[in-house]
Design an enzyme around this catalytic site. Structure first.
Site, mmCIF file in Angstrom:
data_model
loop_
_atom_site.group_PDB
_atom_site.id
_atom_site.type_symbol
_atom_site.label_atom_id
_atom_site.label_comp_id
_atom_site.label_asym_id
_atom_site.label_seq_id
_atom_site.Cartn_x
_atom_site.Cartn_y
_atom_site.Cartn_z
ATOM 1 N N LYS A 45 0.840 -1.216 0.000
ATOM 2 C CA LYS A 45 0.000 0.000 0.000
ATOM 3 C C LYS A 45 0.871 1.260 0.000
ATOM 4 O O LYS A 45 0.671 2.164 -0.806
ATOM 5 C CB LYS A 45 -0.919 0.024 1.239
ATOM 6 C CG LYS A 45 -1.945 -1.090 1.272
ATOM 7 C CD LYS A 45 -2.901 -0.949 2.433
ATOM 8 C CE LYS A 45 -2.257 -1.075 3.787
ATOM 9 N NZ LYS A 45 -1.679 -2.391 4.069
ATOM 10 N N GLU A 92 1.915 6.422 11.861
ATOM 11 C CA GLU A 92 3.010 5.897 11.032
ATOM 12 C C GLU A 92 4.183 5.439 11.891
ATOM 13 O O GLU A 92 4.385 5.918 12.998
ATOM 14 C CB GLU A 92 3.515 6.992 10.090
ATOM 15 C CG GLU A 92 2.593 7.307 8.950
ATOM 16 C CD GLU A 92 2.606 6.228 7.877
ATOM 17 O OE1 GLU A 92 3.319 6.373 6.890
ATOM 18 O OE2 GLU A 92 1.890 5.225 8.042
ATOM 19 N N ARG A 93 4.986 4.541 11.321
ATOM 20 C CA ARG A 93 6.271 4.219 11.946
ATOM 21 C C ARG A 93 7.214 5.385 11.649
ATOM 22 O O ARG A 93 7.182 5.933 10.545
ATOM 23 C CB ARG A 93 6.835 2.925 11.354
ATOM 24 C CG ARG A 93 5.904 1.741 11.529
ATOM 25 C CD ARG A 93 6.332 0.566 10.648
ATOM 26 N NE ARG A 93 5.377 -0.527 10.755
ATOM 27 C CZ ARG A 93 4.285 -0.658 9.987
ATOM 28 N NH1 ARG A 93 4.032 0.261 9.056
ATOM 29 N NH2 ARG A 93 3.470 -1.668 10.137
#
Length: 463
Positions: A161, A187-188
């Site tokens: 993705k 998010e990371r």
């Protein structure tokens, strides 16, 4: 931030339970969505979500609550959460509070606007449908995107993705005059840092804004970062009259943050533990993404699908808002067919003769028919072998397998991993290539010659 000028409305903290904070105010009760600040440097930020009675409010902390205790002084700013808007925010990365987090200096020429805005009125919305070209063959041919529409990238973990999103940023910034806005929800930190560097190397940062909320931040922060990004996008659409590309990664984490907030606020959970207000909360975000008389916000959203289950309420609710659904397939990824888009499950409301034209529509239908027939024949091939099929069926299989390989594409964003140079293919070239395969022009050409190429003519060279 603008709300540093703290008002005189002061209260005290009554209780702290994780991110949920109750406070008592004697003089005046803060309004819903008001931002409260506590701590020595006013570093603890709380958003009011409910008024308990005539003297108490309950809010959710947007920052960690370490150091907050009963009896602590808490101040009402009298303002909602604000986001910076203006040309000064371009080429920067922000957090949910509008602080610059890329190490650069804070922009000075900005205004501050509330993140809670109504969607544009129906009278302002544009009713014209236009195709938004991406340069990715499989999307432009089978799942055309709408300018000012919303497209979803559906898939489980690890099927590509984020790679597809970053490729679209790369392709579109080079060809459109507008502004791109990337919103990372939960998010990371690695992903944020890598994306920032990639955009800097590609020299597209001057027309881009990034807004990030990391996975380890409190749910209140992750829940509001999407609205902050949308407020910035609306400025460029309504004030600057520009087209905006809004990329959201990942809309499921917005729903997940809402679920955590709802649980902490004591609401009764709905099906599978989701919040009872999920539909309303998702709509408050999605309905603001629209095509108006001044410009368009085209949105592409990654949607994590829990356990690859498309009947999950989060996936079902998100589907209803989209004009195109791009479904990523783990099976295709395992076969090395990238982008790993499920050609039969993906769909677009733009794929009609009146919008894409008769030739393109007929071709897309023929491609789907050929692939569906191949899908039906796979069981027979697995049991009896290809030789047992009739000549007509064998021709269908040959066409379908060549189409599948032609619809793969090397990406610019994966060049350093694969060593294959990225390709951008126009819609006209993509349609012509598929048409020639269906006309059996390449039946004597090996399947491998069509794999990971750009235009169809490249197959002739490699043959």
């Amino acid at each position: 931030m603008t709300d540093k000028a703290i008002s005189t409305n002061v209260g005290t903290v009554v209780s702290v339970r994780g991110s949920v904070v109750d406070a008592r105010f004697e003089a005046q009760l803060p309004t819903i969505y008001s931002v409260l600040r506590a701590g020595v440097k006013h570093e603890i930020v709380i958003e009011v979500l409910s008024q308990r009675d005539k003297g108490h409010v309950r809010g959710i902390a947007l920052t960690p609550t370490q150091g907050l205790a009963r009896g602590t002084r808490i101040e009402d700013t009298g303002l909602p959460l604000m986001a910076p808007v203006g040309n000064g925010i371009l080429s920067h990365m922000f957090d949910v509070f509008g602080n610059v987090i890329d190490g650069g200096a804070s922009p000075s020429d900005v205004q501050w606007r509330s993140v809670h805005q109504p969607p544009p009125a129906l009278s302002r919305r544009s009713t014209k449908s236009e195709v938004f070209e991406t340069g990715i063959k499989v999307i432009d041919v089978l799942v055309p995107l709408e300018r000012g529409g919303k497209a979803g990238l559906f898939g489980g973990a690890g099927v590509g993705k984020t790679v597809l999103l970053t490729e679209m940023i790369h392709n579109m910034i080079g060809r459109q005059e507008g502004v791109s806005l990337f919103c990372g929800i939960g998010e990371r930190c690695r992903e944020g840092e890598e994306l920032y560097r990639a955009m800097k190397d590609a020299e597209v940062l001057p027309n881009m804004v990034m807004v990030f909320s990391q996975m380890n931040e409190p749910p209140g922060s992750r829940f509001r970062v999407g609205l902050a990004a949308l407020t910035m996008a609306e400025y460029f659409r309504d004030d600057e009259h520009k087209d905006v590309l809004l990329l959201i990664d990942n809309i499921f984490r917005f729903i997940q943050a809402g679920m955590e907030v709802s649980g902490m606020m004591g609401q009764m959970p709905s099906r599978l533990g989701y919040q009872p207000t999920m539909g309303t909360e998702l709509s408050s975000l999605e309905e603001r993404i629209a095509n108006t008389d001044t410009g368009a916000i085209t949105s592409i959203q990654a949607v994590y699908v829990p356990a690859d289950d498309f009947t999950d309420p989060a996936a079902v609710h998100t589907f209803s808002h989209l004009s195109a659904s791009i479904v990523l397939s783990r099976k295709r990824a395992s076969e090395g067919l990238f982008p790993a888009i499920d050609l039969l499950k993906s769909s677009s409301k733009m794929a009609t003769p009146g919008i894409v034209g008769e030739r393109h529509y007929t071709l897309a239908q023929e491609i789907r028919k050929t692939l569906a027939q191949y899908e039906d024949l796979k069981d027979i091939i697995a049991m009896l072998g290809l030789e047992q099929l009739s000549p007509d069926d064998r021709a269908i299989v040959a066409r379908a397998r060549r189409l599948e390989r032609f619809l793969t594409q090397p990406f610019f964003t994966t060049e350093k991993f694969t060593g294959i140079k990225g390709k951008l293919v126009s819609l006209q070239d993509s349609v012509t290539g598929c048409e020639r395969i269906l006309n059996d022009e390449f039946k004597d050409c090996p399947e491998s010659a069509l794999y990971m190429i750009g235009k169809i003519d490249e197959a002739k060279k490699s043959d």
